[in-house]
Motif scaffolding. Sequence first.
Motif, mmCIF file in Angstrom:
data_model
loop_
_atom_site.group_PDB
_atom_site.id
_atom_site.type_symbol
_atom_site.label_atom_id
_atom_site.label_comp_id
_atom_site.label_asym_id
_atom_site.label_seq_id
_atom_site.Cartn_x
_atom_site.Cartn_y
_atom_site.Cartn_z
ATOM 1 N N MET A 1 0.858 -1.196 0.000
ATOM 2 C CA MET A 1 0.000 0.000 0.000
ATOM 3 C C MET A 1 0.889 1.239 0.000
ATOM 4 O O MET A 1 1.766 1.392 0.841
ATOM 5 N N HIS A 2 0.651 2.099 -0.980
ATOM 6 C CA HIS A 2 1.429 3.311 -1.074
ATOM 7 C C HIS A 2 0.914 4.379 -0.107
ATOM 8 O O HIS A 2 -0.145 4.237 0.503
ATOM 9 N N ARG A 3 1.724 5.457 -0.032
ATOM 10 C CA ARG A 3 1.348 6.521 0.888
ATOM 11 C C ARG A 3 0.034 7.185 0.494
ATOM 12 O O ARG A 3 -0.765 7.571 1.331
ATOM 13 N N ARG A 4 -0.177 7.317 -0.846
ATOM 14 C CA ARG A 4 -1.431 7.935 -1.284
ATOM 15 C C ARG A 4 -2.628 7.083 -0.910
ATOM 16 O O ARG A 4 -3.714 7.602 -0.645
ATOM 17 N N HIS A 5 -2.402 5.747 -0.896
ATOM 18 C CA HIS A 5 -3.513 4.872 -0.516
ATOM 19 C C HIS A 5 -3.864 5.045 0.955
ATOM 20 O O HIS A 5 -5.031 5.085 1.330
ATOM 21 N N ARG A 6 -2.824 5.183 1.760
ATOM 22 C CA ARG A 6 -3.079 5.405 3.176
ATOM 23 C C ARG A 6 -3.741 6.761 3.401
ATOM 24 O O ARG A 6 -4.610 6.911 4.271
ATOM 25 N N GLY A 7 -3.381 7.743 2.596
ATOM 26 C CA GLY A 7 -4.038 9.056 2.715
ATOM 27 C C GLY A 7 -5.508 8.986 2.343
ATOM 28 O O GLY A 7 -6.357 9.629 2.969
ATOM 29 N N LEU A 8 -5.817 8.226 1.300
ATOM 30 C CA LEU A 8 -7.220 8.084 0.911
ATOM 31 C C LEU A 8 -8.013 7.362 1.988
ATOM 32 O O LEU A 8 -9.169 7.712 2.278
ATOM 33 N N ARG A 10 -7.268 7.355 5.196
ATOM 34 C CA ARG A 10 -7.457 8.294 6.299
ATOM 35 C C ARG A 10 -8.577 9.281 5.994
ATOM 36 O O ARG A 10 -9.375 9.632 6.858
ATOM 37 N N GLY A 11 -8.616 9.728 4.716
ATOM 38 C CA GLY A 11 -9.721 10.610 4.330
ATOM 39 C C GLY A 11 -11.073 9.927 4.461
ATOM 40 O O GLY A 11 -12.066 10.536 4.848
ATOM 41 N N LEU A 12 -11.106 8.624 4.105
ATOM 42 C CA LEU A 12 -12.362 7.879 4.227
ATOM 43 C C LEU A 12 -12.779 7.750 5.683
ATOM 44 O O LEU A 12 -13.958 7.938 6.027
ATOM 45 N N TYR A 13 -11.789 7.462 6.555
ATOM 46 C CA TYR A 13 -12.102 7.316 7.974
ATOM 47 C C TYR A 13 -12.546 8.650 8.587
ATOM 48 O O TYR A 13 -13.548 8.706 9.312
ATOM 49 N N LEU A 14 -11.764 9.714 8.269
ATOM 50 C CA LEU A 14 -12.055 11.014 8.885
ATOM 51 C C LEU A 14 -13.257 11.721 8.255
ATOM 52 O O LEU A 14 -14.007 12.422 8.936
ATOM 53 N N LEU A 347 -21.699 11.862 2.382
ATOM 54 C CA LEU A 347 -20.283 11.936 2.720
ATOM 55 C C LEU A 347 -19.437 11.073 1.778
ATOM 56 O O LEU A 347 -18.340 11.482 1.348
ATOM 57 N N PHE A 348 -19.936 9.882 1.466
ATOM 58 C CA PHE A 348 -19.182 9.022 0.547
ATOM 59 C C PHE A 348 -19.113 9.650 -0.843
ATOM 60 O O PHE A 348 -18.089 9.527 -1.536
ATOM 61 N N GLY A 349 -20.147 10.307 -1.271
ATOM 62 C CA GLY A 349 -20.111 10.981 -2.570
ATOM 63 C C GLY A 349 -19.077 12.078 -2.599
ATOM 64 O O GLY A 349 -18.342 12.248 -3.590
ATOM 65 N N ILE A 350 -18.986 12.849 -1.509
ATOM 66 C CA ILE A 350 -17.969 13.902 -1.447
ATOM 67 C C ILE A 350 -16.562 13.288 -1.458
ATOM 68 O O ILE A 350 -15.662 13.756 -2.175
ATOM 69 N N TRP A 351 -16.373 12.216 -0.651
ATOM 70 C CA TRP A 351 -15.047 11.570 -0.615
ATOM 71 C C TRP A 351 -14.682 10.999 -1.978
ATOM 72 O O TRP A 351 -13.538 11.148 -2.433
ATOM 73 N N ALA A 352 -15.618 10.349 -2.652
ATOM 74 C CA ALA A 352 -15.336 9.775 -3.968
ATOM 75 C C ALA A 352 -15.035 10.865 -4.980
ATOM 76 O O ALA A 352 -14.129 10.721 -5.831
ATOM 77 N N THR A 353 -15.740 11.986 -4.901
ATOM 78 C CA THR A 353 -15.488 13.089 -5.830
ATOM 79 C C THR A 353 -14.097 13.657 -5.623
ATOM 80 O O THR A 353 -13.352 13.909 -6.592
ATOM 81 N N LEU A 354 -13.740 13.898 -4.366
ATOM 82 C CA LEU A 354 -12.402 14.426 -4.078
ATOM 83 C C LEU A 354 -11.319 13.438 -4.510
ATOM 84 O O LEU A 354 -10.251 13.852 -4.999
#
Length: 365
Positions: A1-8, A10-14, A347-354
């Motif tokens: 898992m790359h760093r960008r994956h972990r960032g995504l 974290r964004g999903l969790y937060l 919220l999931f729609g916003i996360w997926a869009t971002l």
Amino acid sequence: MHRRHRGLLRGLYLGVCFPLLMAWAYLYFVAQDQYASTMGFTVRSEEAASPVELLGGITGIGGSSSGSDTDVLFEFIRSQRLVRAVDDRMDLRAVYASPGDPLFGVAPEASIEDLLKYWNRMVKVFYDSSSGLIELRIQAFTPEQAQAIGQVIFDESSNLINNMSAIAREDAMRYAANELELAVVRLRLARQAVAEFRLRTQILDPEADILGRMGLLNSLQEQLASAQIDLDILNQTTSSNDPRVERAVRRVQVIETRISEERARFSKADSDATEAYATLVGEYESLAVDRQFAETTYLGALAAFDAARAEALRKSRYLAAYVEPTLAETAQYPQRLVILGTLAAFLFGIWATLTMVYYSVRDRR
């Protein structure tokens, strides 16, 4: 898992999971249960037929809904006037105040504008314009409060319809009464003018008086013809110095003078008002026309007044409830699963869009 994956992640969790967890905790541990009371009513207009219509075989009583009144009632339920009236009777700030639930409650110091916004959240109005039916769903923290608010809404709406009916009846009666009063004044003035004419001329009816004078004139003409015949006979049988001839001539002259005077009374322009019959007849006919018009207007205004009074007594509008305010047994609000599902999708729609924006920008680089 790359760093960008972990960032995504974290964004999903937060951005999705944590807000959903907080919302779930608030809805199930903080938000108070709300009970809904439903009711339905419509405006009815009942019309009772008059005795004449009943004798004619027309149906005695009919009912229908008034669309314009229902439109007014729909706006009234959502208005500040009703909110203030209900607040005066039940203290809505105390009913809906919930210090531990600031999201679904109202602040005790809320203004009337804030209370109106909250009212439109808690009281839902469903209006079918084709049938004129209004349904309400009133939410409160206890079933008794929801039912009581529904009953107050029904009472205030009934008062509104009754006041509108009373105002309509009063307007119709006042307009008809004003028209009748004007007609009475006009008729009184017209009759007074005719009475003054009769007092001034000492003639009740110029037309009848003319007929009498025409009879007198015809009699004088007959007498004149008879006197002239007698004079001709005397001229043929006696001498010119016969006293009877002089008396006959004098009789003919007197009759001719009287006939001339009687004829002058009909058309002499510079004669007295009691003598100028042409003027008197014209004046009397004008007064008679005014009186006849005033009498006709009075009869029409009187009939309109009686009709308006009968119509006001025959027709009535009232609020008919086909569903009384119900008493709930189960708390159906807030709809926790619906709120959580909607929030999760949002919220999931916003996360997926971002996320898509991020990868699009990354690919361009």
